[in-house]
Design an enzyme around this catalytic site. Structure first.
Site, PDB file in Angstrom:
ATOM      1  N   ASP A 101       0.830  -1.260   0.165  1.00  0.00           N
ATOM      2  CA  ASP A 101       0.049  -0.017  -0.027  1.00  0.00           C
ATOM      3  C   ASP A 101       0.756   1.124   0.084  1.00  0.00           C
ATOM      4  O   ASP A 101       1.841   1.239  -1.071  1.00  0.00           O
ATOM      5  CB  ASP A 101      -0.820   0.093   1.293  1.00  0.00           C
ATOM      6  CG  ASP A 101      -1.973   1.053   1.223  1.00  0.00           C
ATOM      7  OD1 ASP A 101      -3.053   0.788   0.423  1.00  0.00           O
ATOM      8  OD2 ASP A 101      -1.834   2.077   1.980  1.00  0.00           O
ATOM      9  N   HIS A 266      -7.218  -6.879   1.005  1.00  0.00           N
ATOM     10  CA  HIS A 266      -6.096  -6.173   0.532  1.00  0.00           C
ATOM     11  C   HIS A 266      -5.030  -6.232   1.408  1.00  0.00           C
ATOM     12  O   HIS A 266      -3.831  -6.191   1.371  1.00  0.00           O
ATOM     13  CB  HIS A 266      -6.618  -4.462   1.079  1.00  0.00           C
ATOM     14  CG  HIS A 266      -5.560  -3.570   0.808  1.00  0.00           C
ATOM     15  ND1 HIS A 266      -4.783  -3.022  -0.351  1.00  0.00           N
ATOM     16  CD2 HIS A 266      -5.343  -2.522   1.626  1.00  0.00           C
ATOM     17  CE1 HIS A 266      -4.056  -2.227  -0.249  1.00  0.00           C
ATOM     18  NE2 HIS A 266      -4.370  -1.951   1.074  1.00  0.00           N
TER      19      HIS A 266
END
Length: 289
Positions: A101, A266
């Site tokens: 990320d 995620h």
């Protein structure tokens, strides 16, 4: 044995860092809305035969959070320089780099700016900044509303987020996780506490990605600069859902690319740590082309 350090990397900025294991160095960079704690499973496995370095990024966790005095303060170029300085302070002139990320964006910039330092690069669940903005359009961009909110000038986004910080950051921990048990209550509480105390710096990090980081990526693209080391990308299959070829976008930046679709949410280092660890180990066996 795990050691904790506070290491100066720039004027007025020190990074809270944990180090474990021995062997060739690997630096692991966390994402949003997390801290180095997200690597707890992967780091423990890699430390069996590597020196594993897990910092909190500038502006996050227990690291320093300088005020945003210019666009450079939280530019990924600045944050990447922090990581190179951190590794050198620990005695490592070259290292493998893994980012998730926001940490992946820092890792990509470090690999672009310091190709002589970064031997291998792994990116978990992002696109390079320039491509990220290019693929977001129409109603599909609603999934990334937080990018647009935090891109606004200083003031309003910080006040809005600080007014309901736990709800804001907790929303993403819930929405982006397929296996809720992967982030147990004590870890979730640690993440929320860290974010609650870092709203201005987190917003500044995102604001940089809508401005100066785009400029740096565009300059690289126009100059034809690419990632020269072996690269592994692990990514959810949200490219097809949003109508773009994620692997194709990545290949334009990384000629030596392994692109791995994953089925976890995620937060794959917490939801699928064995899969992430294997991908990192496989990456480290690849030689520069």
């Amino acid at each position: 044995m795990t050691e904790t350090h506070r290491i100066p990397v720039a004027d007025g900025v020190s990074l809270h860092t944990t180090v474990a294991g021995a062997g060739s160095p690997i630096v692991l960079l966390h994402g949003f809305p997390q801290t180095h704690l997200m690597w707890r499973h992967v780091a423990a496995e890699l430390a069996a035969d590597h020196t594993v370095i897990c910092p909190d990024l500038r502006g996050y966790g227990a690291s320093d959070k300088p005020a945003e005095t210019s666009p450079d303060t939280y530019a990924k170029r600045t944050m990447a320089a922090d990581i190179v300085a951190l590794a050198r302070a620990l005695g490592h002139d070259r290292f493998a780099l893994v980012g998730h990320d926001r940490g992946a964006l820092v890792a990509i910039r470090a690999a672009m700016d310091h190709p002589e330092v970064v031997t291998h690069l792994a990116s978990l669940d992002v696109l390079p900044t320039l491509d990220m903005w290019d693929v977001l359009h129409g109603t599909s961009a609603a999934v990334a509303f937080h990018l647009y909110l935090m891109a606004q000038p200083p003031g309003l986004p910080e006040r809005m987020i600080a007014a309901s910080a736990d709800e804001f950051f907790g929303y993403f921990l819930d929405l982006w996780t397929r296996d809720a048990a992967a982030i147990p209550p004590d870890v979730r509480a640690a993440y929320l506490a860290a974010c609650r105390g870092a709203v201005p710096s987190i917003v500044a990090d995102y604001r940089a990605s809508a401005g100066i980081d785009v400029e740096h990526d565009r300059a690289d693209r126009e100059a034809g600069r690419r990632l020269v080391m072996p690269v592994t990308v692990m990514q959810q299959d949200w490219g097809s859902a949003l109508g773009f070829d994620a692997a194709g976008l990545w290949r334009a930046w990384a000629p030596d690319l392994v692109h791995l679709p994953v089925t976890s949410g995620h937060f794959m280092a917490e939801e699928a740590p064995a899969e992430v660890t294997k991908a990192i180990r496989d990456l480290l066996t690849r030689l520069k082309v």
